[in-house]
Motif scaffolding. Structure first.
Motif, PDB file in Angstrom:
ATOM      1  N   ASP A 111       0.826  -1.211   0.000  1.00  0.00           N
ATOM      2  CA  ASP A 111       0.000   0.000   0.000  1.00  0.00           C
ATOM      3  C   ASP A 111       0.861   1.262   0.000  1.00  0.00           C
ATOM      4  O   ASP A 111       0.523   2.261  -0.648  1.00  0.00           O
ATOM      5  N   ARG A 114       2.227   1.782  -3.484  1.00  0.00           N
ATOM      6  CA  ARG A 114       1.203   2.355  -4.354  1.00  0.00           C
ATOM      7  C   ARG A 114       0.992   3.836  -4.059  1.00  0.00           C
ATOM      8  O   ARG A 114       0.738   4.635  -4.975  1.00  0.00           O
ATOM      9  N   ALA A 115       1.129   4.219  -2.776  1.00  0.00           N
ATOM     10  CA  ALA A 115       0.988   5.637  -2.419  1.00  0.00           C
ATOM     11  C   ALA A 115       2.099   6.462  -3.062  1.00  0.00           C
ATOM     12  O   ALA A 115       1.863   7.586  -3.536  1.00  0.00           O
ATOM     13  N   ARG A 118       1.211   6.878  -6.664  1.00  0.00           N
ATOM     14  CA  ARG A 118       0.160   7.902  -6.826  1.00  0.00           C
ATOM     15  C   ARG A 118       0.762   9.304  -6.703  1.00  0.00           C
ATOM     16  O   ARG A 118       0.352  10.237  -7.403  1.00  0.00           O
ATOM     17  N   ARG A 119       1.748   9.449  -5.810  1.00  0.00           N
ATOM     18  CA  ARG A 119       2.432  10.731  -5.683  1.00  0.00           C
ATOM     19  C   ARG A 119       3.157  11.084  -6.979  1.00  0.00           C
ATOM     20  O   ARG A 119       3.138  12.224  -7.440  1.00  0.00           O
ATOM     21  N   ASP A 121       2.308  10.087  -9.983  1.00  0.00           N
ATOM     22  CA  ASP A 121       1.274  10.462 -10.949  1.00  0.00           C
ATOM     23  C   ASP A 121       0.836  11.909 -10.735  1.00  0.00           C
ATOM     24  O   ASP A 121       0.625  12.658 -11.701  1.00  0.00           O
ATOM     25  N   ALA A 122       0.694  12.297  -9.458  1.00  0.00           N
ATOM     26  CA  ALA A 122       0.258  13.657  -9.148  1.00  0.00           C
ATOM     27  C   ALA A 122       1.294  14.687  -9.588  1.00  0.00           C
ATOM     28  O   ALA A 122       0.949  15.739 -10.150  1.00  0.00           O
ATOM     29  N   SER A 125       1.232  14.987 -13.313  1.00  0.00           N
ATOM     30  CA  SER A 125       0.026  15.696 -13.718  1.00  0.00           C
ATOM     31  C   SER A 125       0.209  17.203 -13.561  1.00  0.00           C
ATOM     32  O   SER A 125      -0.206  17.987 -14.428  1.00  0.00           O
ATOM     33  N   ARG A 158       5.536   0.391 -11.579  1.00  0.00           N
ATOM     34  CA  ARG A 158       4.563   1.491 -11.632  1.00  0.00           C
ATOM     35  C   ARG A 158       3.168   1.007 -12.009  1.00  0.00           C
ATOM     36  O   ARG A 158       2.158   1.490 -11.479  1.00  0.00           O
ATOM     37  N   ALA A 161      -0.649  -3.134 -10.253  1.00  0.00           N
ATOM     38  CA  ALA A 161      -1.757  -2.668  -9.421  1.00  0.00           C
ATOM     39  C   ALA A 161      -2.025  -3.569  -8.224  1.00  0.00           C
ATOM     40  O   ALA A 161      -2.715  -3.162  -7.284  1.00  0.00           O
TER      41      ALA A 161
END
Length: 256
Positions: A111, A114-115, A118-119, A121-122, A125, A158, A161
């Protein structure tokens, strides 16, 4: 007349040419590797190539089975000789890999991994926004450093999932942290195991030289070919199912 016999998964010549039969110094051997030995040449143990072929065939068909079921296989190899080969072979079949260094908790603390992704990805973005050019140099520099760090450590996983359904490890002794995490999470292990390594570290050992670039290449070629074969069969089944459904005749109307 051309033979219709299927091509062998791997040839003895290819294995011998790769030097896969050359083990480590006999003084460094692990006693449990004895069933996989052919003998000694000078002070070097020689691997029984028949045992290598047996392991490769088992692993090839096991990976084909996983691919047919649309399962995920994580490829791990961070030693200098293996990293580029591992990364490229995993990428060729769309599977995740760890080729730089194993980050503790990659499996047991998934987990958190995955965090971090996600960071990433942010951050990407934010960078992609047209107005990002107006951000301060300090913010841009911080984002750049953070992005590079996460990519360096986690780029290969990356798109993973969920936890992998199996792992392929080049040199389980060298990758003992990854092996231990996989065991804790009950993830089956396939490993290229040299004569200085306990073959019981993995569920399916492939005895052979885990230091040679060519031997690592030939092993991963066989394994990825197995996965690709199973994946092709998976797609054929997926494609055939809707076609079969459309071909079924409509149920007859009931008489009034």
């Amino acid at each position: 007349m051309r033979s219709l016999m299927p091509q062998p998964i791997v040839s003895v010549k290819d294995l011998l040419d790769s030097g896969i039969h050359f083990g480590t110094a006999a003084s460094l051997w692990h006693p449990r590797v004895k069933p996989y030995l052919y003998g000694k040449r000078g002070n070097i143990h020689i691997v029984d190539v028949r045992q290598t072929i047996r392991g490769l065939i088992q692993a090839h068909y096991y990976l084909a089975k996983l691919a047919k079921e649309n399962k995920t296989v994580l490829f791990v190899g961070t030693k200098r000789q293996a990293k580029e080969i591992v990364r490229e072979n995993a990428r060729s079949i769309g599977m995740p890999s760890v080729s730089e260094r194993w980050i503790g908790g990659t499996l047991t603390n998934f987990d958190t991994v995955r965090a971090s992704i996600r960071r990433l990805d942010a951050i990407e973005s934010e960078i992609a926004k047209p107005e990002y050019v107006r951000e301060s140099k300090k913010v841009q520099s911080r984002h750049s450093r953070e992005r590079k760090r996460i990519l360096r450590n986690l780029e290969g996983v990356r798109n993973m999932a969920k936890l992998p359904d199996a792992m392929v490890v080049i040199d389980p002794k060298y990758e003992i942290a990854a092996v231990n995490e996989a065991k804790r999470m009950k993830i089956p292990l396939i490993g290229l195991v040299d004569t200085d390594t306990d073959p019981d570290l993995v569920n399916l050992p492939i005895p052979g030289n885990d230091d040679g670039i060519r031997s690592i290449q030939v092993v991963l070629k066989v394994l990825t070919a197995g996965y690709a074969k199973g994946k092709s069969e998976h797609y054929q089944v997926q494609t055939a199912a809707p076609a079969a459904a459309q071909a079924e005749p409509a149920p007859a109307a009931k008489a009034s």
